[in-house]
Design an enzyme around this catalytic site. Structure first.
Site, PDB file in Angstrom:
ATOM      1  N   THR A  60       0.732  -1.172  -0.097  1.00 18.25           N
ATOM      2  CA  THR A  60       0.225  -0.047   0.054  1.00 18.25           C
ATOM      3  C   THR A  60       0.953   1.272   0.107  1.00 18.25           C
ATOM      4  OG1 THR A  60      -1.505  -1.141   1.316  1.00 18.25           O
ATOM      5  CG2 THR A  60      -1.686   1.216   1.329  1.00 18.25           C
TER       6      THR A  60
ATOM      7  N   LYS B  32      -4.360   6.691  -1.843  1.00 18.12           N
ATOM      8  CA  LYS B  32      -3.590   5.477  -1.343  1.00 18.12           C
ATOM      9  C   LYS B  32      -3.873   4.464  -2.265  1.00 18.12           C
ATOM     10  CE  LYS B  32      -4.154   3.165   3.104  1.00 18.12           C
ATOM     11  NZ  LYS B  32      -5.174   3.300   4.376  1.00 18.12           N
TER      12      LYS B  32
ATOM     13  N   ASP C 116      -5.683   1.220  16.381  1.00 20.03           N
ATOM     14  CA  ASP C 116      -4.371   1.367  15.876  1.00 20.03           C
ATOM     15  C   ASP C 116      -3.883   2.665  15.827  1.00 20.03           C
ATOM     16  OD1 ASP C 116      -1.895   0.318  14.862  1.00 20.03           O
ATOM     17  OD2 ASP C 116      -2.522   0.612  12.801  1.00 20.03           O
TER      18      ASP C 116
END
Lengths: 343, 332
Positions: free
Chosen positions: B14, B30, B122
């Site tokens: 990515t 992205k 996260d």
């Protein structure tokens, strides 16, 4: 379990409102005409079988009920958006469940696509599933987080636990040795059954969830009416539609009752609650209540529902609610005489 | 800005193929390359469908998705930098006023997602984008997940170790919003002191040691239930007495210290919620209207809210202020 407070209740109302907004924005089901989905050759029974099959798949893959519910919502949204051919129905359904799993399940639960297809016993190729995945994501604009009926069961259950703590010991909402979400698990199972009934699809998840919970509350506590009006108000559900839904859910669940494991669960429940001075066994209560509902409904239901509608539209002033409680407590029948409360 | 990430076997890589001008607006792309057998990675599906429903001034905007057979491209609003880069550009701790502004925005975003029962799971400086104005935007929702009301068990392998709370390190899978609050507390400390709060070594055990060295070893008295956690072993954590001090937290000004300590409670049930932390006196010096903004309005719309110039800047070392103006000690 955390001690519920006013702050928690406020938080839950915010959560409920967000879920209702999402439902209003995204909830969509196929329209049936002449026994078929409008514009497609898929019959209601084919559709119903498919949802039952998804339930089997979801259990086999050890997905949680939320995943099943989300998969069904994705399937229904797609079928109401595109004209699908019957030969693709299974592939659409399976891919809907896979997408729901990708959102809801931890990755280690999901397993590889190849394994899932193999376990399902279908002979789709992975390429077919991936193509379908792209079509579904595209048609639904990647906007998959619908609020499902199972979500609403959880939210209503949490509102009951935090907003009506006095009910907790009396109806087993997490009392004693039963786990806190015991009742929610039971309701979740019922809602899953209802999701496979095509007559019940026309109702939104929030309405369906509240109907299931209300049916249960009627049986479990004489205090159900004030609790129910509180939830109905918070969920901004149309009372006419709610009444219709509740009647159909009641009928449907009773038609299934022999196959439902729910009764076994009641017996288990009674064992847990007996030390808390329960006079009558829940089996007796249940039997009486079910009979009561059956016979009372025929004669009294019009008056009862009129009363309900009346009460609701008048915002159920605290005084009226209070007296409804009193009359309800005197008579343990699931249909308390409401007229004095209204007039 | 092209951090290559190998997240799982689903994703080959990515990266951010930045900066494109679409309709006069800068966007960041992205690009996610897909291993074809598994279809769209679950991280991408979660991120896209979550961002579709989250509209908040402190959450990155997803404009569009371009989906082909081989790759998936997310078109995001362009945000100049992220907190990790910002901190490395301004080493030794950020200006205390700017820390307050960043922390407020981080907690505002957390309060918003937590009220919808969504956990980020996260949090780390790399996932907090910072605009030239100082707007903070939470990004990277790949591990986030909608959470239904009763606590469910989640797998414990989600949070980057340095920002992972002790309950999860001890094997608890029954975590909730307090998970993100710990991560936010760690980032708070990192902004103040210019280095990570708990830079543990590779393993979970070492990470716990690093935490206990600051907070002290927990017991059933101050954390009921701790001994029941899967990875808890009595006597496992014995620290040399000299190690067991909390100098880290004691150097803080009183109000800062109080909020940091409330966020970094070892027992998750004791940790302050995002919603409550926004009312903490630490933020009382910010203009009052910032607490009453609509979700989508940036705090920089409130008159008087702006970033201060950072004292240290590695790109402009010549602009260094006179030593007398620097904070006297290496404290926050």
């Amino acid at each position: 379990m955390k001690n519920p407070g006013a702050a928690e209740s406020r938080r839950l109302v915010v959560l409920l409102e967000a879920a209702l907004l999402r439902e209003a924005r995204l909830w969509k089901v196929p329209v049936f005409r002449n026994g078929c989905i409008q514009g497609a050759d898929i019959s209601s029974s084919q559709h119903q079988d498919m949802i039952l099959w998804l339930g089997d798949m979801s259990r086999m893959f050890h997905f949680c009920p939320e995943t099943f519910a989300l998969g069904v919502c994705i399937l229904n949204r797609l079928l109401s958006t595109v004209k699908a051919q019957p030969k693709y129905l299974k592939c659409i359904a399976f891919t809907s469940l896979v997408l729901a799993a990708k959102i809801n399940e931890e990755d280690e639960v999901i397993g590889s696509m190849k394994d899932l297809v193999m376990q399902s016993g279908c002979n789709f190729s992975t390429a077919e599933i991936l193509r379908m995945e792209r079509i579904i994501l595209d048609k639904l604009h990647w906007d998959l987080y619908t609020a499902t009926p199972v979500d609403f069961i959880h939210i209503f259950h949490a509102l009951l636990v935090s907003g009506h703590p006095h009910l907790v010991p009396s109806i087993g909402l997490g009392s004693g040795k039963t786990p806190p979400d015991f009742q929610a698990v039971l309701w979740t199972r019922q809602v899953q059954h209802c999701m496979a009934c095509h007559q019940l699809w026309q109702f939104k998840g929030s309405t369906l969830a509240l109907a299931i919970i209300t049916l249960e509350l009627e049986v479990l506590t004489p205090d159900w009416f004030s609790v129910f009006t509180d939830l109905l108000k918070k969920a901004q559900i149309d009372s006419g539609e709610f009444i219709h839904c509740k009647e159909m859910v009641d009928e449907y669940l009773r038609s299934l009752e022999f196959s439902l494991p729910a009764n076994a669960v009641y017996i288990f429940d009674s064992a847990q609650i007996q030390d808390e001075e329960r006079a009558r066994s829940p089996m007796q209560r249940l039997g009486q209540a079910r009979r009561g509902r059956g016979s009372a409904e025929q004669g009294d239901c019009d008056e009862y529902y009129d009363g309900l509608r009346h009460l609701y539209s008048e915002e159920a002033s605290p005084g009226a609610e209070g007296s409804a409680d009193v009359s309800a407590q005197k008579n343990v029948s699931p249909c308390p005489p409401l007229h004095p409360a209204v007039n | 800005n092209n951090a290559a990430t190998t997240l799982t076997s689903y994703i080959l890589f990515t990266f951010w193929a930045f900066l494109l001008r679409i309709n006069g607006q800068l966007v960041a792309l992205k690009v996610i390359h897909m291993k074809t057998e598994e279809g769209v990675p679950f991280t991408a599906i979660r991120e896209a469908s979550l961002l579709k429903r989250l509209k908040h001034a402190n959450i990155v905007v997803l404009h569009d998705i371009i989906h082909t057979r081989e790759s998936l491209t997310f078109v995001f609003e362009y945000v100049q930098t992220d907190l990790a880069q910002y901190m490395s550009q301004h080493p030794g701790g950020l200006h205390s006023h700017n820390v307050r502004i960043f922390v407020f925005q981080l907690l505002r975003a957390l309060s918003y997602i937590h009220s919808r029962r969504i956990l980020h799971r996260d949090l780390k400086p790399q996932n907090l984008l910072i605009s030239y104005l100082g707007e903070l935007k939470m990004a990277d929702f790949g591990l986030a997940r909608a959470k239904s009301v009763p606590s469910q068990t989640f797998s414990s392998e989600v949070v980057t170790l340095w920002y992972r709370p002790p309950d999860v390190l001890l094997g608890s899978t029954d975590y909730s919003t307090a998970l993100d609050m710990w991560g936010a507390g760690c980032i708070f400390v990192e902004m103040l002191q210019g280095k990570p709060a708990f830079p543990g070594d590779a393993t979970e055990f070492e990470q716990l040691q690093t935490i206990w060295a600051v907070l002290g070893v927990p017991s059933e008295d101050n954390w009921p239930g701790v001994s029941q956690l899967p990875n808890y072993k009595p006597g496992q954590f014995t620290l040399p007495a000299s190690c067991n001090d909390s100098t880290l937290l004691n150097q803080l000004p009183y109000k800062t210290e109080d909020l940091v300590q409330k966020m970094l409670k070892a027992a998750p049930a004791d940790r302050i919620s995002a919603q409550d932390s926004l009312q903490h006196p630490y933020f009382s010096t910010l203009p009052a209207p910032i607490r009453h903004l609509r979700d989508t309005v940036s705090i920089f719309k409130v008159p008087g809210v702006h970033l201060e110039t950072e004292v240290r800047d590695v790109f402009n070392p010549g602009r260094r202020l006179k030593p007398t103006l620097l904070p006297t000690a290496k404290c926050w």
